[in-house]
Design a protein around this motif. Structure first.
Motif, PDB file in Angstrom:
ATOM      1  N   ASN A   6      14.408  15.953   2.430  1.00 34.15           N
ATOM      2  CA  ASN A   6      13.357  16.906   2.758  1.00 34.15           C
ATOM      3  C   ASN A   6      13.339  17.239   4.238  1.00 34.15           C
ATOM      4  O   ASN A   6      13.140  18.390   4.631  1.00 34.15           O
ATOM      5  N   VAL A   7      13.537  16.220   5.078  1.00 35.36           N
ATOM      6  CA  VAL A   7      13.547  16.464   6.516  1.00 35.36           C
ATOM      7  C   VAL A   7      14.734  17.326   6.904  1.00 35.36           C
ATOM      8  O   VAL A   7      14.620  18.260   7.699  1.00 35.36           O
ATOM      9  N   VAL A   8      15.915  17.041   6.348  1.00 36.06           N
ATOM     10  CA  VAL A   8      17.100  17.838   6.651  1.00 36.06           C
ATOM     11  C   VAL A   8      16.870  19.293   6.257  1.00 36.06           C
ATOM     12  O   VAL A   8      17.222  20.225   6.993  1.00 36.06           O
ATOM     13  N   ALA A   9      16.247  19.513   5.078  1.00 38.02           N
ATOM     14  CA  ALA A   9      15.982  20.874   4.631  1.00 38.02           C
ATOM     15  C   ALA A   9      14.986  21.572   5.547  1.00 38.02           C
ATOM     16  O   ALA A   9      15.136  22.741   5.886  1.00 38.02           O
ATOM     17  N   LEU A  10      13.944  20.846   5.962  1.00 39.42           N
ATOM     18  CA  LEU A  10      12.944  21.440   6.830  1.00 39.42           C
ATOM     19  C   LEU A  10      13.534  21.804   8.183  1.00 39.42           C
ATOM     20  O   LEU A  10      13.204  22.836   8.762  1.00 39.42           O
ATOM     21  N   ALA A 142      11.702  20.197  20.726  1.00 40.48           N
ATOM     22  CA  ALA A 142      11.941  21.605  21.042  1.00 40.48           C
ATOM     23  C   ALA A 142      10.731  22.462  20.684  1.00 40.48           C
ATOM     24  O   ALA A 142      10.418  23.434  21.362  1.00 40.48           O
ATOM     25  N   ARG A 143      10.030  22.091  19.618  1.00 40.26           N
ATOM     26  CA  ARG A 143       8.877  22.887  19.168  1.00 40.26           C
ATOM     27  C   ARG A 143       7.629  22.603  19.997  1.00 40.26           C
ATOM     28  O   ARG A 143       6.892  23.521  20.367  1.00 40.26           O
ATOM     29  N   PHE A 144       7.382  21.321  20.291  1.00 37.26           N
ATOM     30  CA  PHE A 144       6.113  20.947  20.910  1.00 37.26           C
ATOM     31  C   PHE A 144       6.231  20.529  22.382  1.00 37.26           C
ATOM     32  O   PHE A 144       5.217  20.398  23.061  1.00 37.26           O
ATOM     33  N   GLY A 145       7.442  20.274  22.866  1.00 38.53           N
ATOM     34  CA  GLY A 145       7.621  19.945  24.276  1.00 38.53           C
ATOM     35  C   GLY A 145       7.339  18.512  24.647  1.00 38.53           C
ATOM     36  O   GLY A 145       7.233  18.174  25.828  1.00 38.53           O
ATOM     37  N   HIS A 146       7.199  17.631  23.667  1.00 40.92           N
ATOM     38  CA  HIS A 146       6.996  16.215  23.959  1.00 40.92           C
ATOM     39  C   HIS A 146       7.529  15.379  22.808  1.00 40.92           C
ATOM     40  O   HIS A 146       7.786  15.885  21.706  1.00 40.92           O
ATOM     41  N   VAL A 147       7.689  14.095  23.071  1.00 40.78           N
ATOM     42  CA  VAL A 147       8.253  13.189  22.084  1.00 40.78           C
ATOM     43  C   VAL A 147       7.289  13.019  20.897  1.00 40.78           C
ATOM     44  O   VAL A 147       6.069  13.134  21.052  1.00 40.78           O
ATOM     45  N   PHE A 148       7.837  12.768  19.716  1.00 43.25           N
ATOM     46  CA  PHE A 148       7.045  12.480  18.523  1.00 43.25           C
ATOM     47  C   PHE A 148       6.486  11.070  18.634  1.00 43.25           C
ATOM     48  O   PHE A 148       7.213  10.113  18.898  1.00 43.25           O
ATOM     49  N   VAL A 149       5.180  10.924  18.444  1.00 45.82           N
ATOM     50  CA  VAL A 149       4.548   9.608  18.491  1.00 45.82           C
ATOM     51  C   VAL A 149       3.811   9.362  17.190  1.00 45.82           C
ATOM     52  O   VAL A 149       3.198  10.265  16.618  1.00 45.82           O
ATOM     53  N   ILE A 150       3.879   8.120  16.744  1.00 48.17           N
ATOM     54  CA  ILE A 150       3.179   7.734  15.520  1.00 48.17           C
ATOM     55  C   ILE A 150       2.887   6.245  15.598  1.00 48.17           C
ATOM     56  O   ILE A 150       3.720   5.458  16.043  1.00 48.17           O
ATOM     57  N   VAL A 164       8.107   7.379   9.113  1.00 45.82           N
ATOM     58  CA  VAL A 164       8.463   8.223  10.256  1.00 45.82           C
ATOM     59  C   VAL A 164       8.984   9.578   9.776  1.00 45.82           C
ATOM     60  O   VAL A 164       8.592  10.636  10.297  1.00 45.82           O
ATOM     61  N   LEU A 165       9.860   9.562   8.788  1.00 45.41           N
ATOM     62  CA  LEU A 165      10.406  10.814   8.271  1.00 45.41           C
ATOM     63  C   LEU A 165       9.315  11.714   7.700  1.00 45.41           C
ATOM     64  O   LEU A 165       9.302  12.923   7.930  1.00 45.41           O
ATOM     65  N   GLU A 166       8.408  11.122   6.951  1.00 47.10           N
ATOM     66  CA  GLU A 166       7.318  11.904   6.375  1.00 47.10           C
ATOM     67  C   GLU A 166       6.410  12.452   7.470  1.00 47.10           C
ATOM     68  O   GLU A 166       5.923  13.588   7.390  1.00 47.10           O
ATOM     69  N   GLY A 167       6.173  11.642   8.511  1.00 40.22           N
ATOM     70  CA  GLY A 167       5.341  12.105   9.612  1.00 40.22           C
ATOM     71  C   GLY A 167       5.951  13.297  10.325  1.00 40.22           C
ATOM     72  O   GLY A 167       5.264  14.285  10.615  1.00 40.22           O
ATOM     73  N   ILE A 168       7.244  13.223  10.613  1.00 42.02           N
ATOM     74  CA  ILE A 168       7.914  14.339  11.274  1.00 42.02           C
ATOM     75  C   ILE A 168       7.904  15.566  10.370  1.00 42.02           C
ATOM     76  O   ILE A 168       7.619  16.685  10.810  1.00 42.02           O
ATOM     77  N   ARG A 169       8.210  15.358   9.091  1.00 41.78           N
ATOM     78  CA  ARG A 169       8.271  16.477   8.147  1.00 41.78           C
ATOM     79  C   ARG A 169       6.946  17.216   8.086  1.00 41.78           C
ATOM     80  O   ARG A 169       6.892  18.451   8.147  1.00 41.78           O
ATOM     81  N   SER A 170       5.848  16.478   7.982  1.00 37.79           N
ATOM     82  CA  SER A 170       4.547  17.123   7.827  1.00 37.79           C
ATOM     83  C   SER A 170       4.055  17.741   9.135  1.00 37.79           C
ATOM     84  O   SER A 170       3.453  18.820   9.123  1.00 37.79           O
ATOM     85  N   ARG A 171       4.355  17.113  10.256  1.00 43.34           N
ATOM     86  CA  ARG A 171       3.799  17.585  11.521  1.00 43.34           C
ATOM     87  C   ARG A 171       4.614  18.700  12.165  1.00 43.34           C
ATOM     88  O   ARG A 171       4.102  19.426  13.023  1.00 43.34           O
ATOM     89  N   LEU A 172       5.860  18.873  11.783  1.00 48.55           N
ATOM     90  CA  LEU A 172       6.657  19.971  12.330  1.00 48.55           C
ATOM     91  C   LEU A 172       6.049  21.334  11.996  1.00 48.55           C
ATOM     92  O   LEU A 172       6.290  22.313  12.701  1.00 48.55           O
ATOM     93  N   THR A 173       5.276  21.416  10.940  1.00 47.30           N
ATOM     94  CA  THR A 173       4.687  22.686  10.530  1.00 47.30           C
ATOM     95  C   THR A 173       3.336  22.947  11.204  1.00 47.30           C
ATOM     96  O   THR A 173       2.733  23.990  10.979  1.00 47.30           O
ATOM     97  N   ASN A 174       2.866  21.997  12.024  1.00 46.91           N
ATOM     98  CA  ASN A 174       1.563  22.165  12.675  1.00 46.91           C
ATOM     99  C   ASN A 174       1.585  23.261  13.730  1.00 46.91           C
ATOM    100  O   ASN A 174       2.625  23.523  14.361  1.00 46.91           O
ATOM    101  N   ASP A 175       0.445  23.870  13.937  1.00 47.66           N
ATOM    102  CA  ASP A 175       0.241  24.706  15.109  1.00 47.66           C
ATOM    103  C   ASP A 175       0.278  23.799  16.345  1.00 47.66           C
ATOM    104  O   ASP A 175      -0.180  22.651  16.287  1.00 47.66           O
TER     105      ASP A 175
END
Length: 205
Positions: A6-10, A142-150, A164-175
Motif C-alpha cells: 500500500n505504501v509503495v502504491a501511494l 519532500a511534501r511536508f519539509g520535516h522528518v516523519f515522527v511517530i 510506521v508504514l501505516e502511519g506514513i501511508r495515512s499521513r501523506l494525504t494530510n493537508d
C-alpha cells in the motif's frame, strides 16, 4: 495487499526527491548542539539516597536543560520546564512537559522537528521494508519539509514496521497544516515517553 504494498502504491502519487535526499528544503538550520539519541541521567549526579527527580529539581539549570533537550529538542520547551522547578512528583513534571509542548509556536516545532531522528526498526527488519521506508520517508519530507515522527510507545517489536508504514501511508494525504498538528502531538508524546524513561532510570528512545 500488505502495508508495504500500500505504501509503495501511494508513493507513486508523490514526487520523490533524489536518493541523496536527507532533509526537506524548508527545514531551518539546526542550531541546537549535537546531542546523543539516547541518554541516561549520569550516575555521578546523585547519591544512592537521592532520586532522579530530586536531582532534576536541584541540579544547575544548564545541565537540566541539556538533559531535557534529549527528550524534545526545543530550547524554549527545555527552558520553560527547567525554570518552573521544583516538581513534587513525576506526574506534575509530565503535566508541565505536556503544557509546554502544547504551547510551542510554529518556529519552536520546526526546531524540534529538525532535531528528531527517523523512527528506528528492529535490526532484523528485511531489506525490502527498509527500501520502502526510505522512499516513504523521502516522500514525506519532500511534501511536508520535516522528518516523519511517530511515538511507538507500547508497540510490540513485531508490530513496529506495520505501525510506521501505516502511519506514513495515512499521513501523506494530510493537508500540511493538519499534519503539523499531528506531528506536534507525536512530539509531545515522544517527549513524555522519553522523560518518563529518563526519570525512571531507563534509556529513552
Amino acid at each position: 495487499m500488505t502495508h508495504l504494498d500500500n505504501v509503495v502504491a501511494l508513493l507513486a502519487h508523490f514526487s520523490l526527491p533524489t536518493p541523496t535526499h536527507r532533509r526537506g528544503s524548508t527545514l531551518p538550520p539546526h542550531r541546537l548542539p549535537h546531542l546523543p539519541g539516547q541518554v541516561a541521567i549520569p550516575e555521578q549526579i546523585h547519591t544512592p539516597s537521592q532520586t532522579a527527580l530530586e536531582w532534576f529539581n536541584h541540579a544547575p539549570a544548564d545541565g537540566v536543560e541539556q538533559t531535557l533537550l534529549t527528550c524534545l529538542r526545543s530550547l524554549r520547551w527545555a527552558h520553560r520546564i527547567a525554570e518552573h522547578r521544583p516538581y513534587p512528583d513525576l506526574d506534575a513534571l509530565l503535566a508541565a512537559a505536556d503544557e509546554a509542548a502544547y504551547d510551542l509556536a510554529h518556529a519552536d516545532l520546526a526546531e524540534a522537528l529538525a532535531g528528531e531522528p527517523m523512527p528506528t526498526l528492529p535490526a532484523d527488519t528485511y531489506g525490502a521494508a527498509h527500501t520502502a521506508l526510505s522512499a516513504a520517508h523521502a516522500a514525506y519530507e519532500a511534501r511536508f519539509g520535516h522528518v516523519f515522527v511517530i511515538c511507538l510507545d507500547g508497540v510490540a517489536p513485531d508490530e513496529l514496521l506495520d505501525r510506521v508504514l501505516e502511519g506514513i501511508r495515512s499521513r501523506l494525504t494530510n493537508d500540511p497544516e493538519d499534519e503539523r498538528v499531528v506531528a506536534a502531538e507525536e512530539l509531545r508524546r515522544l517527549a513524555r515517553q522519553r522523560l518518563t524513561s529518563l526519570l525512571r532510570g531507563a534509556r529513552p528512545y
